[in-house]
Design an enzyme around this catalytic site. Sequence first.
Site, mmCIF file in Angstrom:
data_model
loop_
_atom_site.group_PDB
_atom_site.id
_atom_site.type_symbol
_atom_site.label_atom_id
_atom_site.label_comp_id
_atom_site.label_asym_id
_atom_site.label_seq_id
_atom_site.Cartn_x
_atom_site.Cartn_y
_atom_site.Cartn_z
ATOM 1 N N CYS A 140 0.827 -1.209 0.000
ATOM 2 C CA CYS A 140 0.000 0.000 0.000
ATOM 3 C C CYS A 140 0.861 1.260 0.000
ATOM 4 O O CYS A 140 1.709 1.433 0.876
ATOM 5 C CB CYS A 140 -0.897 -0.005 1.230
ATOM 6 S SG CYS A 140 -1.791 1.538 1.495
ATOM 7 N N TRP B 181 -7.873 -6.440 5.258
ATOM 8 C CA TRP B 181 -6.502 -6.911 5.134
ATOM 9 C C TRP B 181 -6.323 -8.062 6.129
ATOM 10 O O TRP B 181 -6.939 -8.083 7.184
ATOM 11 C CB TRP B 181 -5.512 -5.805 5.475
ATOM 12 C CG TRP B 181 -5.508 -4.644 4.537
ATOM 13 C CD1 TRP B 181 -6.319 -3.549 4.595
ATOM 14 C CD2 TRP B 181 -4.642 -4.440 3.421
ATOM 15 N NE1 TRP B 181 -6.020 -2.669 3.584
ATOM 16 C CE2 TRP B 181 -4.982 -3.197 2.844
ATOM 17 C CE3 TRP B 181 -3.602 -5.186 2.856
ATOM 18 C CZ2 TRP B 181 -4.329 -2.684 1.734
ATOM 19 C CZ3 TRP B 181 -2.941 -4.675 1.745
ATOM 20 C CH2 TRP B 181 -3.315 -3.442 1.196
ATOM 21 N N THR C 218 -8.537 0.286 6.527
ATOM 22 C CA THR C 218 -7.377 0.835 5.838
ATOM 23 C C THR C 218 -6.070 0.608 6.579
ATOM 24 O O THR C 218 -6.037 0.406 7.795
ATOM 25 C CB THR C 218 -7.544 2.358 5.622
ATOM 26 O OG1 THR C 218 -7.410 3.028 6.891
ATOM 27 C CG2 THR C 218 -8.902 2.696 5.033
ATOM 28 N N VAL C 219 -5.004 0.617 5.831
ATOM 29 C CA VAL C 219 -3.652 0.744 6.367
ATOM 30 C C VAL C 219 -3.076 2.040 5.796
ATOM 31 O O VAL C 219 -3.424 2.432 4.677
ATOM 32 C CB VAL C 219 -2.764 -0.467 5.986
ATOM 33 C CG1 VAL C 219 -3.156 -1.695 6.757
ATOM 34 C CG2 VAL C 219 -2.784 -0.750 4.483
ATOM 35 N N TYR D 24 -5.115 6.891 -9.044
ATOM 36 C CA TYR D 24 -6.339 6.154 -8.716
ATOM 37 C C TYR D 24 -7.539 6.723 -9.474
ATOM 38 O O TYR D 24 -8.422 5.977 -9.912
ATOM 39 C CB TYR D 24 -6.599 6.203 -7.204
ATOM 40 C CG TYR D 24 -5.731 5.264 -6.423
ATOM 41 C CD1 TYR D 24 -6.201 4.019 -6.026
ATOM 42 C CD2 TYR D 24 -4.433 5.610 -6.071
ATOM 43 C CE1 TYR D 24 -5.403 3.141 -5.304
ATOM 44 C CE2 TYR D 24 -3.628 4.743 -5.354
ATOM 45 C CZ TYR D 24 -4.119 3.494 -4.970
ATOM 46 O OH TYR D 24 -3.326 2.633 -4.270
#
Length: 353
Positions: free
Chosen positions: A61, A94, A128-129, A192
């Site tokens: 990521c 994740w 999220t990370v 993105y």
Amino acid sequence: MISTPARNASPDGEFVRDTTYIADSFSADLAPGSAPQPADDGTCAWPVEPGRYRLMAARACPWAHRAIIVRRLLGLEDAISLGLAGPTHDARSWTFELDPDGKDPETGLHFLKGAYEARFPGYPRGITVPVIVEKQTRAAVTNDFRRIPVDFQDAWAAHHRDGAPDLYPRELRAEIDEVADRVYRHINNGVYRAGFSGSQDAYEEAYADLWEHMDWLEDHLSRHRFLVGEHITLADVYLYPTLVRFDPVYVGHFKASRNRIAEMPNLRGYLQELFQLPGFGDTTDFQEIKEHYYITHAEINPTGVVPAGPDMRWLIDAHERHLLPGSPFADGVTPPRPVRAGEKVKHPAPFQR
């Protein structure tokens, strides 16, 4: 960065990122061992306390990569441990499939979603990370990817290594923030916007915007060794994860295909210099990066085939960035210590020294 629910498109096909995060922060003014303190804006301040927290990230990521780099440059390994999710995930979360028994060794988490739900049961947003987790409670503290590197620099300053850089100098903060915002909107998120466009018009608009700002970078870096000032700052850390993913992923997978970084002399040399510095190239895992994008984004690559290329050996070629004013680190600043054995990338590029 995010699992499927946080990605969506507007009616005209434009990619829209969910930017609502757990915006808590850290304070060195709170006593170690104390509870988080509520603030007027609804967030909480958490005490700086070595050993209490774990940075949950993923090498795949780009948003987590910046936090990994800053932690390493500042030497916070003894203060904040590092948990690494694998490169792929599904709509749930994740996961820590790279660890024994598929569980993070310090928290026992299998799905990162568990940390979010330990703090907010039924957490409705994307998982999220990066995210900072309180190890004892396994609860998410903050996943505000913009705030985490700043807190590492400021709130955790007492725990920096000797010779650590100042990545966010007071006299340059306004300029760093301005450049970082431009890089985020048009380049970090710009790839993105192109890759997840839901219509031809939205894609072409995003593509044109991306390359307008890539050309701005190419011109800026013809006269400046780094983005702001004469040494590495957070602005450079924020740009690096996008640039190093550009040729392996964004050119093809996200259709950002006008040029490769390898074909742009100033961006090429700039990326070479960063990649060859401790903290940058030695935190980059090209295999995990490619597996994440090409396997996870089934709507873009339904076959799940991961490309074997491209050849990135040019990253260790000689460059001439030293001919421009400045140096990676200011006087008295030293490179970070060697990578700890347990934190080395699992798939180092075969050409990396």
